[in-house]
Motif scaffolding. Structure first.
Motif, short mmCIF file in Angstrom:
data_model
loop_
_atom_site.label_atom_id
_atom_site.label_comp_id
_atom_site.label_asym_id
_atom_site.label_seq_id
_atom_site.Cartn_x
_atom_site.Cartn_y
_atom_site.Cartn_z
N UNK A 14 -8.85 2.28 -11.43
CA UNK A 14 -9.87 1.22 -11.49
C UNK A 14 -10.65 1.23 -12.80
N UNK A 15 -10.93 2.40 -13.34
CA UNK A 15 -11.72 2.51 -14.56
C UNK A 15 -10.87 2.65 -15.81
N UNK A 16 -9.57 2.53 -15.66
CA UNK A 16 -8.66 2.72 -16.79
C UNK A 16 -8.59 1.53 -17.72
N UNK A 35 -9.74 1.97 1.51
CA UNK A 35 -9.59 0.62 2.03
C UNK A 35 -9.55 -0.41 0.91
N UNK A 36 -9.26 -1.65 1.32
CA UNK A 36 -9.23 -2.79 0.40
C UNK A 36 -8.28 -2.52 -0.79
N UNK A 37 -8.80 -2.60 -2.02
CA UNK A 37 -7.96 -2.42 -3.20
C UNK A 37 -7.84 -0.97 -3.64
N UNK A 38 -8.62 -0.08 -3.05
CA UNK A 38 -8.63 1.33 -3.49
C UNK A 38 -7.23 1.94 -3.56
N UNK A 75 -4.44 3.08 -7.83
CA UNK A 75 -3.65 4.23 -8.27
C UNK A 75 -2.26 3.88 -8.75
N UNK A 76 -1.84 2.63 -8.56
CA UNK A 76 -0.51 2.21 -8.97
C UNK A 76 -0.44 1.79 -10.43
N UNK A 104 0.85 -1.19 0.00
CA UNK A 104 0.00 0.00 0.00
C UNK A 104 0.89 1.25 0.00
N UNK A 105 0.84 2.08 -1.04
CA UNK A 105 1.74 3.24 -1.13
C UNK A 105 1.46 4.31 -0.08
N UNK A 106 0.25 4.31 0.49
CA UNK A 106 -0.10 5.32 1.49
C UNK A 106 0.46 5.00 2.88
#
Length: 317
Positions: free
Chosen positions: A117-119, A104-107, A111-112, A49-51
Motif C-alpha cells: 500500500x505504501x510502495x 479485509x477489503x483491499x488489504x 501484497x500482490x 484474494x491470495x489468502x
C-alpha cells in the motif's frame, strides 16, 4: 469475469466443489483442486484474494486424479508413478483463519504489488488515476475542477498501460463488460465509471500473473520469424510491418505510423491520430530509416518498445 486463481507452479488439472453436510453449510462453499503435483483448497466465490487458497504437495512425481468423500471431510488423491492413494483430511478452519489474518477489503490485495500500500508502485497508480481525471476534464481548462472518486471507462486502458500492463483490444472489451455489468443483476443499470479500489482489483485480476517475460516475445519470433546468420530468430522489416497491418488485432496504417512516431519520439505531443492522415507518406520514409532491415526479439523489446530487460528474462517499463 476474469479472476486470479491459485498459482502453484502449474495449471489446475481437476476441480470439485466440496460436498456439504447440512443445508446451513451451503452459505459457504469450497473448491478442491489438483495441479501437476499438489492438492489445494479454494474458498468460493473466487475474487483474487491470495489468502483464500492453499495447497500442499501430494505426489512429487505427479498426481493422476482426485475424489472427495460424500460428506466433504476427506479428499483422496492418486499418484501415477508412485502407485499410491493418499487420504487427506479437510481442515476448513485453518483456511478461514488464514483469511481472517490476511485482512479485509483491499488489504489482502496490496501484497500482490511491489511495496504494498505504501510502495512506489501503488503511489504511481494513484497519481495516474487522478491525472486521468484531469485529462478527461481537459488539461488546459480554466473551469472549476469537479472532484470525483471515479474515472470514466474510456480512461481505463490508458491507466493500465501507464502502469506497465498492455492489454489486447479483446481483453479491454472484457474489462469494459466486466465493469459495465458488475451490478446489472442487482440494479438493472450499467456502470460507466470506476473507482480506484475496483480499478486496482481489475488490474490485479487481468494482468499476467507471472509478469511480462522476454520468453513470450521470443516464442512469437520463433513462430513468425526465420533463423538469421547469427542463429537468432528474426523478421524482415517489410514482413514485420505487414504482420502489424494484417494479422491478429491488426492496426490501420494511420495507427501504425502514429504508434511508431510516438515510440521513436517523433511525435512530441503524444498519441494523435488526426495528423497521421496528412503525414502517412513521410511516416513511411521515416519507418525505413528508423527500423532496421532485420528485427529480432531483443531489438523489438529494447530498441523499438524501449523496455528494460531484467536478468531473470523478464522486462520492465
Amino acid at each position: 469475469k476474469t479472476l486470479l486463481g491459485p498459482t502453484y507452479g502449474s495449471p489446475i488439472k481437476q476441480t470439485q466443489v466440496l460436498p456439504v453436510k447440512t443445508t446451513l453449510d451451503l452459505q459457504r462453499r469450497y473448491l478442491v483442486f489438483i495441479n501437476k503435483d499438489k492438492v489445494g483448497l479454494q474458498i468460493l466465490p473466487v475474487d483474487g484474494n491470495p489468502h483464500k487458497t492453499c495447497a500442499i504437495v501430494c505426489h512429487p512425481d505427479g498426481v493422476a486424479g482426485m475424489a472427495l468423500s460424500y460428506d466433504g471431510s476427506y479428499a483422496f488423491t492418486v499418484g501415477g508413478r508412485d502407485r499410491s492413494v493418499v487420504q487427506w483430511e479437510v481442515n476448513l478452519s485453518a483456511l478461514e483463519a488464514a483469511v481472517s489474518l490476511g485482512g479485509e477489503d483491499l488489504t489482502p490485495f496490496y501484497g500482490l504489488v511491489s511495496g504494498g500500500r505504501e510502495g512506489k508502485f501503488y503511489r504511481e497508480l494513484e497519481d495516474y488515476f487522478y491525472y486521468s481525471q484531469l485529462r478527461s476534464q481537459g488539461i488546459d481548462t480554466m473551469e472549476t475542477r469537479k472532484v470525483s472518486e471515479h474515472i470514466c471507462l474510456s480512461e481505463v486502458p490508458y491507466v493500465m498501460r501507464a502502469i506497465g500492463f498492455y492489454p489486447s483490444e479483446e481483453k479491454i472489451d472484457d474489462m469494459f463488460n466486466e465493469i459495465k455489468f458488475s451490478k446489472y443483476v442487482d440494479t438493472g443499470k450499467l456502470i460507466d465509471k470506476i473507482n480506484l479500489p475496483d480499478f486496482f482489483k481489475i488490474y490485479l485480476n487481468h494482468r499476467p500473473p507471472f509478469g511480462n517475460t522476454m520468453s513470450g516475445i521470443q516464442e512469437s519470433f520463433k513462430v513468425l520469424g526465420y533463423t538469421n546468420s547469427k542463429g537468432e530468430k528474426a523478421i524482415q522489416r517489410e514482413d514485420f510491418l505487414e504482420l502489424l497491418l494484417t494479422k491478429g488485432e491488426h492496426m490501420t496504417e494511420e495507427e501504425m505510423h502514429d504508434c511508431f512516431a510516438t515510440l521513436f519520439g517523433l511525435n512530441p505531443e503524444g498519441w494523435k491520430s488526426e495528423p497521421a492522415a496528412s503525414s502517412v507518406k513521410g511516416s513511411k520514409i521515416c519507418l525505413k530509416e528508423e527500423l532496421p532491415d532485420e528485427i529480432t526479439a531483443e531489438i523489438f523489446a529494447t530498441e523499438i518498445l524501449g523496455l528494460t530487460i531484467a536478468e531473470d528474462s523478464g522486462y520492465g517499463q
